[in-house]
Design an enzyme around this catalytic site. Structure first.
Site, short mmCIF file in Angstrom:
data_model
loop_
_atom_site.label_atom_id
_atom_site.label_comp_id
_atom_site.label_asym_id
_atom_site.label_seq_id
_atom_site.Cartn_x
_atom_site.Cartn_y
_atom_site.Cartn_z
N ASP A 1 5.04 6.99 -84.30
CA ASP A 1 5.84 6.53 -83.17
C ASP A 1 6.16 7.75 -82.29
OD1 ASP A 1 7.65 5.33 -81.43
OD2 ASP A 1 8.47 4.04 -83.00
N ASP B 1 2.49 3.64 -77.51
CA ASP B 1 3.12 4.78 -78.17
C ASP B 1 3.32 4.56 -79.66
OD1 ASP B 1 5.02 2.85 -77.85
OD2 ASP B 1 6.64 4.23 -77.31
N GLU B 2 2.58 3.65 -80.24
CA GLU B 2 2.72 3.41 -81.68
C GLU B 2 1.37 3.10 -82.30
OE1 GLU B 2 5.61 0.49 -82.82
OE2 GLU B 2 6.96 1.02 -81.18
#
Length: 347
Positions: free
Chosen positions: A9, A107-108
């Site tokens: 993350d 973003d993960e």
DNA sequence: TCTGGGGTCCTAGGACCC
DNA sequence: TCTGGGGTCCTAGGACCC
């Protein structure tokens, strides 16, 4: 050796990308959102840097409020292409590891792997992302996606944390049920009404009660989640979007039907050009209208002649769907949106 | 200080057919 | 003549996430 999941993350991702290309911003409160002008109404914060968060600036609050809470913040416009490019760099870095990779938004990502030392892998992954892209991330290590995801929350920012079935209840039991991944405001309200406040309460709740109030699916899922049970598989197939949409909130409400129709037509054409350009076929066209009251109905139409790549047909369909709305008397419209649902066969 | 944009998945209910 | 039940398609909306 056993099967582990890692959740990667990125920290304050959008703000971090901006700081990366403007190093002079490092350490300062940075707020990204809208066109970057905090004096204009109807724009909200996409991401705030940790320095800005210290002033109470969070995602989703109006830019004007952010400016009041943190007048010294640097406000920047949102630049999606830059974030997409940075995200692709990160995912390419992750893909070099001998793991199964599931990209989970910009973003993960989830990584699945058979290993005897998942924490060492997490250290390597975090280092590789930082060295390869200049971006910092947290890494959660778990025995399923749920524990890995929550482990990453403990690890933020920039750390590494492990959470498994064995440690779940000690770490999570006392937390409010609202903190559970997948439990939002509505579910929280219903749980509170049932006297279920913590994750431990939910884990120990009567299953029949849960299924009565949330349905068989969601009820069972809630209890399993509260007990730390989650998916263990990683879906490595490249993502194929089910739909694509575009919407606009106007700085000032539209009060005549012709302007609304013109905006819908323009959105439909822009969106249609995008999806057709990607080689996709459109099966349904939906229109969303948000009135000044914030009442936001959506209407949708299946294209009777079958999936299309015809821009004119998409525009016509959007205008036909718009006719389903009651726009009489110039009811003020603050937002219009168009969504295309996409055929899932091979394009 | 009024509340963005882009997604996914699930469920409920009506229409229609057998 | 006063009526059951299943299956499928379609739309609307709810809920959540990043």
């Amino acid at each position: 050796m056993s099967w582990w999941l890692l959740h990667v993350d990125l920290d304050q991702f959008i703000a971090a990308v901006e700081i990366l290309r403007r190093p002079e911003l490092r350490g300062r409160p940075v707020v990204v959102g809208g066109d970057g002008d905090p004096t204009r109404a109807r724009q909200v914060v996409a991401t705030a840097s940790y320095e800005a968060r210290a002033f109470g600036v969070r995602s989703g609050i109006p830019l004007r409020v952010a400016a009041r809470r943190c007048p010294e913040a640097v406000f920047l416009p949102s630049d999606p292409p830059a974030y997409r490019a940075a995200s692709a760099d990160v995912m390419a870095t992750l893909a070099r590891f001998p793991v199964q990779l599931q990209v989970y938004g910009w973003d993960e990502a989830f990584l699945g792997t058979e290993t005897g030392d998942p924490m060492a892998l997490a250290v390597d992954v975090r280092r590789a992302v930082l060295d390869g892209t200049g971006l910092s991330c947290a890494v959660g290590v778990g025995d399923n996606k749920l524990t890995a995801k929550h482990a990453a929350r403990f690890a933020k920012p920039g750390g590494i944390h492990q959470l498994t079935a064995a440690t779940w209840m000690a770490a999570m039991g006392a937390k409010p049920a609202a903190e559970l991944w997948g439990v939002g405001p509505k579910t929280t309200k219903k749980l509170t009404a049932l006297g279920l406040h913590t994750i431990a309460d939910l884990a120990g709740a009567d299953l029949a009660t849960l299924t009565e109030h949330f349905g068989a699916n969601a009820g069972g899922w809630l209890q399993l989640s509260a007990r730390g049970t989650g998916e263990t598989t990683v879906d490595t197939t490249p993502w194929i979007a089910r739909s694509r949409s575009r919407e606009t909130t106007f700085a000032a409400d539209l009060t005549d039907r012709a302007s609304v129709a013109q905006q819908v037509a323009a959105l439909a054409r822009a969106l249609g050009a995008d999806v057709i350009g990607d080689g996709r076929r459109v099966t349904h066209v939906a229109v969303k209208v948000r009135f000044s009251s914030f009442y936001t109905p959506t209407r949708v139409m299946k294209l009777r002649a079958g999936p299309t790549t015809d821009l004119d047909e998409i525009e016509r369909a959007a205008l036909t769907v718009l006719d389903k709305f009651d726009l009489d008397g110039g009811r003020p419209v603050r937002l219009v949106g168009v969504r295309t649902d996409l055929a899932m066969e091979d394009p």
